[in-house]
Write a protein that holds these residues in place. Structure first.
Motif, PDB file in Angstrom:
ATOM      1  N   PHE A 137       0.963  -1.182  -0.068  1.00 34.72           N
ATOM      2  CA  PHE A 137      -0.201  -0.062  -0.366  1.00 34.72           C
ATOM      3  C   PHE A 137       0.984   1.258   0.034  1.00 34.72           C
ATOM      4  O   PHE A 137       0.825   2.352  -0.957  1.00 34.72           O
ATOM      5  CB  PHE A 137      -1.299  -0.363   0.968  1.00 34.72           C
ATOM      6  N   GLU A 138       1.891   1.573   1.067  1.00 29.10           N
ATOM      7  CA  GLU A 138       2.541   2.768   0.533  1.00 29.10           C
ATOM      8  C   GLU A 138       3.046   2.380   0.133  1.00 29.10           C
ATOM      9  O   GLU A 138       3.426   4.472  -1.083  1.00 29.10           O
ATOM     10  CB  GLU A 138       3.939   2.438   2.246  1.00 29.10           C
ATOM     11  N   GLY A 139       3.937   1.540  -1.003  1.00 29.89           N
ATOM     12  CA  GLY A 139       4.914   2.187  -2.123  1.00 29.89           C
ATOM     13  C   GLY A 139       4.004   2.413  -3.349  1.00 29.89           C
ATOM     14  O   GLY A 139       3.857   3.154  -3.990  1.00 29.89           O
ATOM     15  N   ASP A 140       2.002   1.674  -3.442  1.00 27.34           N
ATOM     16  CA  ASP A 140       1.327   1.915  -4.018  1.00 27.34           C
ATOM     17  C   ASP A 140       1.023   3.413  -4.265  1.00 27.34           C
ATOM     18  O   ASP A 140       0.736   4.433  -5.208  1.00 27.34           O
ATOM     19  CB  ASP A 140       0.529   0.878  -4.405  1.00 27.34           C
ATOM     20  N   ILE A 141       1.133   3.858  -2.984  1.00 22.82           N
ATOM     21  CA  ILE A 141       0.129   5.366  -3.019  1.00 22.82           C
ATOM     22  C   ILE A 141       1.247   6.133  -3.044  1.00 22.82           C
ATOM     23  O   ILE A 141       0.955   7.112  -4.685  1.00 22.82           O
ATOM     24  CB  ILE A 141      -0.449   5.544  -1.491  1.00 22.82           C
ATOM     25  N   GLU A 142       2.605   5.939  -2.948  1.00 20.83           N
ATOM     26  CA  GLU A 142       3.760   6.861  -3.383  1.00 20.83           C
ATOM     27  C   GLU A 142       4.014   6.581  -4.373  1.00 20.83           C
ATOM     28  O   GLU A 142       4.116   8.005  -5.420  1.00 20.83           O
ATOM     29  CB  GLU A 142       4.772   6.114  -2.742  1.00 20.83           C
ATOM     30  N   ALA A 143       3.763   6.101  -5.161  1.00 28.38           N
ATOM     31  CA  ALA A 143       3.979   5.757  -7.072  1.00 28.38           C
ATOM     32  C   ALA A 143       2.924   6.812  -7.597  1.00 28.38           C
ATOM     33  O   ALA A 143       3.499   7.479  -8.154  1.00 28.38           O
ATOM     34  CB  ALA A 143       3.994   3.904  -7.490  1.00 28.38           C
ATOM     35  N   MET A 144       2.275   6.587  -7.154  1.00 29.87           N
ATOM     36  CA  MET A 144       1.095   7.120  -7.685  1.00 29.87           C
ATOM     37  C   MET A 144       1.392   8.186  -7.812  1.00 29.87           C
ATOM     38  O   MET A 144       1.302   9.370  -8.428  1.00 29.87           O
ATOM     39  CB  MET A 144      -0.284   7.217  -7.393  1.00 29.87           C
ATOM     40  N   ALA A 145       1.281   9.114  -6.690  1.00 26.44           N
ATOM     41  CA  ALA A 145       1.638  10.418  -5.819  1.00 26.44           C
ATOM     42  C   ALA A 145       2.946  10.836  -7.041  1.00 26.44           C
ATOM     43  O   ALA A 145       3.203  12.185  -7.904  1.00 26.44           O
ATOM     44  CB  ALA A 145       1.849  10.316  -4.507  1.00 26.44           C
ATOM     45  N   LYS A 146       3.884   9.986  -6.933  1.00 26.84           N
ATOM     46  CA  LYS A 146       5.034  10.759  -7.674  1.00 26.84           C
ATOM     47  C   LYS A 146       4.470  10.395  -8.950  1.00 26.84           C
ATOM     48  O   LYS A 146       5.481  11.479  -9.377  1.00 26.84           O
ATOM     49  CB  LYS A 146       6.142  10.395  -7.700  1.00 26.84           C
ATOM     50  N   SER A 147       4.191  10.228  -9.428  1.00 28.65           N
ATOM     51  CA  SER A 147       4.190   9.795 -10.937  1.00 28.65           C
ATOM     52  C   SER A 147       2.983  11.317 -11.340  1.00 28.65           C
ATOM     53  O   SER A 147       3.594  11.566 -12.342  1.00 28.65           O
ATOM     54  CB  SER A 147       2.593   8.834 -11.515  1.00 28.65           C
ATOM     55  N   PHE A 148       2.433  12.017 -10.502  1.00 25.76           N
ATOM     56  CA  PHE A 148       2.118  13.391 -10.359  1.00 25.76           C
ATOM     57  C   PHE A 148       3.336  14.404 -10.309  1.00 25.76           C
ATOM     58  O   PHE A 148       3.455  15.821 -11.162  1.00 25.76           O
ATOM     59  CB  PHE A 148       1.033  13.766  -9.789  1.00 25.76           C
ATOM     60  N   GLU A 149       3.880  13.880  -9.163  1.00 26.45           N
ATOM     61  CA  GLU A 149       4.770  14.918  -8.897  1.00 26.45           C
ATOM     62  C   GLU A 149       5.805  15.320  -9.981  1.00 26.45           C
ATOM     63  O   GLU A 149       5.743  16.051 -10.383  1.00 26.45           O
ATOM     64  CB  GLU A 149       5.161  14.593  -7.178  1.00 26.45           C
ATOM     65  N   SER A 150       5.946  14.600 -10.423  1.00 27.13           N
ATOM     66  CA  SER A 150       7.168  14.202 -11.591  1.00 27.13           C
ATOM     67  C   SER A 150       6.181  15.378 -12.825  1.00 27.13           C
ATOM     68  O   SER A 150       7.487  15.680 -14.110  1.00 27.13           O
ATOM     69  CB  SER A 150       7.421  12.816 -11.714  1.00 27.13           C
ATOM     70  N   LEU A 151       4.938  15.222 -13.116  1.00 28.82           N
ATOM     71  CA  LEU A 151       4.867  15.471 -14.082  1.00 28.82           C
ATOM     72  C   LEU A 151       5.139  17.327 -14.615  1.00 28.82           C
ATOM     73  O   LEU A 151       5.945  18.181 -13.903  1.00 28.82           O
ATOM     74  CB  LEU A 151       2.909  16.238 -13.552  1.00 28.82           C
ATOM     75  N   PRO A 152       5.915  18.254 -16.138  1.00 27.39           N
ATOM     76  CA  PRO A 152       6.265  19.043 -16.008  1.00 27.39           C
ATOM     77  C   PRO A 152       5.624  20.392 -14.946  1.00 27.39           C
ATOM     78  O   PRO A 152       6.031  21.366 -14.898  1.00 27.39           O
ATOM     79  CB  PRO A 152       5.584  19.694 -17.268  1.00 27.39           C
ATOM     80  N   SER A 153       3.890  20.010 -15.022  1.00 31.93           N
ATOM     81  CA  SER A 153       3.284  20.707 -14.267  1.00 31.93           C
ATOM     82  C   SER A 153       3.402  21.123 -12.900  1.00 31.93           C
ATOM     83  O   SER A 153       3.107  21.898 -11.713  1.00 31.93           O
ATOM     84  CB  SER A 153       2.045  20.743 -14.169  1.00 31.93           C
ATOM     85  N   LYS A 154       4.520  20.465 -12.033  1.00 32.64           N
ATOM     86  CA  LYS A 154       4.555  19.876 -10.965  1.00 32.64           C
ATOM     87  C   LYS A 154       3.661  20.767  -9.941  1.00 32.64           C
ATOM     88  O   LYS A 154       3.866  21.230  -8.300  1.00 32.64           O
ATOM     89  CB  LYS A 154       5.510  20.843 -10.547  1.00 32.64           C
ATOM     90  N   PRO A 155       2.937  19.606  -9.753  1.00 31.34           N
ATOM     91  CA  PRO A 155       1.617  19.918  -8.949  1.00 31.34           C
ATOM     92  C   PRO A 155       2.157  20.135  -7.255  1.00 31.34           C
ATOM     93  O   PRO A 155       3.495  18.924  -6.928  1.00 31.34           O
ATOM     94  CB  PRO A 155       0.577  18.843  -9.207  1.00 31.34           C
ATOM     95  N   GLU A 156       0.903  20.461  -6.693  1.00 32.02           N
ATOM     96  CA  GLU A 156       1.224  20.442  -5.755  1.00 32.02           C
ATOM     97  C   GLU A 156       0.656  19.066  -5.018  1.00 32.02           C
ATOM     98  O   GLU A 156      -0.894  19.022  -5.265  1.00 32.02           O
ATOM     99  CB  GLU A 156       0.840  21.290  -4.115  1.00 32.02           C
ATOM    100  N   ILE A 157       0.794  17.953  -3.637  1.00 32.37           N
ATOM    101  CA  ILE A 157      -0.230  16.870  -3.627  1.00 32.37           C
ATOM    102  C   ILE A 157      -0.397  16.914  -2.413  1.00 32.37           C
ATOM    103  O   ILE A 157       0.519  16.854  -1.434  1.00 32.37           O
ATOM    104  CB  ILE A 157       1.229  15.792  -3.643  1.00 32.37           C
ATOM    105  N   TYR A 158      -1.287  16.196  -2.331  1.00 30.65           N
ATOM    106  CA  TYR A 158      -2.348  16.334  -0.893  1.00 30.65           C
ATOM    107  C   TYR A 158      -2.544  14.899  -0.635  1.00 30.65           C
ATOM    108  O   TYR A 158      -3.917  14.033  -1.753  1.00 30.65           O
ATOM    109  CB  TYR A 158      -3.111  17.397  -1.434  1.00 30.65           C
ATOM    110  N   LEU A 159      -2.784  13.837   0.477  1.00 32.14           N
ATOM    111  CA  LEU A 159      -2.738  12.793   0.493  1.00 32.14           C
ATOM    112  C   LEU A 159      -4.051  12.821   1.557  1.00 32.14           C
ATOM    113  O   LEU A 159      -4.316  13.012   2.582  1.00 32.14           O
ATOM    114  CB  LEU A 159      -1.527  11.596   0.621  1.00 32.14           C
ATOM    115  N   CYS A 160      -5.168  12.251   1.367  1.00 32.90           N
ATOM    116  CA  CYS A 160      -6.319  12.250   2.391  1.00 32.90           C
ATOM    117  C   CYS A 160      -6.236  11.143   2.998  1.00 32.90           C
ATOM    118  O   CYS A 160      -6.290   9.929   2.301  1.00 32.90           O
ATOM    119  CB  CYS A 160      -7.622  12.194   1.120  1.00 32.90           C
ATOM    120  N   TYR A 161      -6.593  10.816   4.215  1.00 32.76           N
ATOM    121  CA  TYR A 161      -7.295  10.018   5.172  1.00 32.76           C
ATOM    122  C   TYR A 161      -8.277   9.419   4.712  1.00 32.76           C
ATOM    123  O   TYR A 161      -9.353  10.520   3.960  1.00 32.76           O
ATOM    124  CB  TYR A 161      -6.599  10.388   6.285  1.00 32.76           C
ATOM    125  N   PRO A 162      -9.150   7.726   4.376  1.00 33.67           N
ATOM    126  CA  PRO A 162     -10.363   8.277   4.628  1.00 33.67           C
ATOM    127  C   PRO A 162     -11.240   8.309   4.924  1.00 33.67           C
ATOM    128  O   PRO A 162     -11.606   8.300   6.347  1.00 33.67           O
ATOM    129  CB  PRO A 162     -10.149   6.349   3.787  1.00 33.67           C
TER     130      PRO A 162
END
Length: 195
Positions: A49-74
């Motif tokens: 779970f940790e690795g999968d959530i991190e990989a997903m978020a990093k796939s966005f963070e690495s975009l040219p738009s350099k987005p700010e990332i927020y992770l939500c608790y369910p």
């Protein structure tokens, strides 16, 4: 609903909405997974779970738009339904999300706290009604992410917009990757333990 787990029964990363979210080049990304991940057939992969959530978020963070990332608790799960268990959300999922956010310097949004004490607004004990969906949207808004909840409700059914439909909701340059998009002080910097 979709999972953050890549080996879950319905992984978000295998959906066309994930590709569309990346192509959107967002400036802000709000990621909320964990609810459907707690189903027994999915949680057997809890160690990923940790690795999968991190990989997903990093796939966005690495975009040219350099987005700010927020992770939500369910959000709260008010009873065991479809194998979804609040005890797993509280004791396992939230600590894993907190750890990933802290490691990467990402902010968290505490939708679990925001949806506490409102079981009457979760008709099936898992999915929010329109009122709770509005609360969810307001909490995300407090984080600086503006969501027009009326537009969300008008363009897609509430359970899709505010629950686990596995879609994206994009306004301006904000993308919400959802299993849910929630008020009060529920936002924390990754270095903070107060929410």
């Amino acid at each position: 609903g979709r999972t953050g787990l890549s080996n879950g029964d319905r992984p978000y990363i295998k959906e066309p909405e994930y590709k569309a979210a990346l192509e959107f080049q967002p400036h802000i990304v709000v990621i909320k997974f964990g609810t459907n991940d707690t189903k027994p057939q999915n949680w057997v992969y809890r160690h990923d779970f940790e690795g999968d959530i991190e990989a997903m978020a990093k796939s966005f963070e690495s975009l040219p738009s350099k987005p700010e990332i927020y992770l939500c608790y369910p959000a709260m799960a008010y009873k065991v339904q479809w194998g979804i268990r609040n005890s797993v959300i509280e004791d396992e999922v939230i600590p894993k999300i907190k750890k990933v956010a802290k490691k990467n310097g990402w902010k968290t949004i505490n939708l679990h706290k925001a949806t506490a004490k409102m079981p009457e607004h979760f008709p099936d004990a898992i999915h929010p009604d329109p009122y709770a969906a509005g609360v969810i949207a307001q909490v995300v808004n407090v984080a600086g992410v503006t969501i027009d909840i009326e537009r969300v409700i008008a363009t897609t059914d509430v359970q899709c917009a505010a629950s686990n439909a596995g879609g994206i909701i994009g306004y301006g340059k904000t993308v919400i990757c959802t299993n849910v998009v929630y008020t009060g002080n529920y936002i924390a910097n990754s270095s903070s333990d107060t929410e």
